[in-house]
Write a protein that holds these residues in place. Structure first.
Motif, PDB file in Angstrom:
ATOM      1  N   LYS A 194      -4.459   5.111  -9.256  1.00  0.00           N
ATOM      2  CA  LYS A 194      -4.713   6.286  -8.415  1.00  0.00           C
ATOM      3  C   LYS A 194      -3.843   6.194  -7.178  1.00  0.00           C
ATOM      4  N   CYS A 195      -3.119   7.264  -6.889  1.00  0.00           N
ATOM      5  CA  CYS A 195      -2.156   7.192  -5.794  1.00  0.00           C
ATOM      6  C   CYS A 195      -1.667   8.602  -5.455  1.00  0.00           C
ATOM      7  N   TYR A 244       1.494  10.981  -4.602  1.00  0.00           N
ATOM      8  CA  TYR A 244       2.943  10.996  -4.838  1.00  0.00           C
ATOM      9  C   TYR A 244       3.605  12.102  -4.014  1.00  0.00           C
ATOM     10  N   LEU A 294      -2.254   0.413  -3.825  1.00  0.00           N
ATOM     11  CA  LEU A 294      -1.282   1.471  -3.508  1.00  0.00           C
ATOM     12  C   LEU A 294      -1.960   2.779  -3.109  1.00  0.00           C
ATOM     13  N   LYS A 295      -1.517   3.324  -1.968  1.00  0.00           N
ATOM     14  CA  LYS A 295      -2.089   4.577  -1.461  1.00  0.00           C
ATOM     15  C   LYS A 295      -1.095   5.730  -1.564  1.00  0.00           C
ATOM     16  N   ARG A 303       0.831  -1.211   0.000  1.00  0.00           N
ATOM     17  CA  ARG A 303       0.000   0.000   0.000  1.00  0.00           C
ATOM     18  C   ARG A 303       0.863   1.257   0.000  1.00  0.00           C
ATOM     19  N   ILE A 309       0.129   2.843 -12.645  1.00  0.00           N
ATOM     20  CA  ILE A 309      -0.595   3.018 -11.371  1.00  0.00           C
ATOM     21  C   ILE A 309      -1.858   3.848 -11.616  1.00  0.00           C
ATOM     22  N   THR A 349       5.067   4.653 -12.979  1.00  0.00           N
ATOM     23  CA  THR A 349       3.875   5.429 -12.588  1.00  0.00           C
ATOM     24  C   THR A 349       2.766   5.358 -13.640  1.00  0.00           C
ATOM     25  N   THR A 363      -0.145  -3.151  -7.855  1.00  0.00           N
ATOM     26  CA  THR A 363      -0.294  -1.765  -7.381  1.00  0.00           C
ATOM     27  C   THR A 363      -1.768  -1.434  -7.126  1.00  0.00           C
TER      28      THR A 363
END
Length: 203
Positions: A173-174, A176, A144-145, A71, A171, A168, A141
């Protein structure tokens, strides 16, 4: 006070470490990172950037293990930095259930794949290793938070920069967060790729 509003498990660790007052950088950056925004963090050495990275990552994951897929991902320049950050994380995760895993070029990719598959919450890696894991479907992913880059000055090199862009793109939604001593124009260019609508904290 930024520390006061962090998860109780983190506050206990800070107390044990006798850390009571945030640095000026931490006072400004922690609330912004906690808000969920993409953030460029630029501050001199010893401003508390790495500690900020650890505290905000733990807070985001609520200090507890969930599922099997990472995550949080933290990218660093090389094996030395990866192992150093891993040890720093362990001093905070000792009394909670979070699973931290470290990978780097010198460790066989199949070993990393099978160990990650067993379940991790925080994955520390280098851009090239992470990219290789992606290409081999060695890491999911989907959960992934938060995706952080520590001491991001090394990304000025083209190969690492290309690996980050490649990672990236996969991915969905995350959040950065990119930490560096200076906000180099080449780092600012990531705004066009994954650092959209980012905020800047500069000390």
């Amino acid at each position: 006070m930024p520390f006061k509003k962090l998860h109780t498990n983190i506050l206990e660790r800070l107390e044990r470490k006798d850390i009571t007052t945030p640095t000026p950088f931490q006072s400004r950056s922690i609330p912004v990172i906690k808000s969920g925004a993409n953030v460029f963090c630029a501050a001199p050495k010893d401003s508390g950037k790495t500690t900020t990275l650890i505290l905000t990552t733990l807070h985001k994951l609520k200090c507890e293990a969930v599922g099997n897929a990472p995550r949080a991902v933290v990218l660093v320049e090389n094996k030395e930095k990866a192992l150093e950050l891993y040890q720093a994380f362990l001093t905070y995760t000792k009394y909670n259930s979070l699973r931290v895993y470290v990978g780097y070029e010198e460790l066989h990719i199949d070993i990393q794949k099978s160990e990650i598959f067993e379940g991790v919450d925080i994955l520390i890696s280098t851009p090239k290793t992470m990219n290789k894991l992606f290409l081999l479907n060695g890491v999911s992913t989907s959960q992934l938070k938060i995706f952080s880059i520590d001491d991001a000055g090394f990304l000025i090199q083209k190969s690492d920069s290309s690996a980050i862009i490649s990672i990236t793109q996969s991915i969905q939604k995350c959040q950065y967060v990119l930490y560096s001593e200076e906000l180099h124009p080449k780092l600012k260019r990531f705004e066009s790729y994954f650092m959209e609508h980012s905020k800047i904290i500069q000390i």
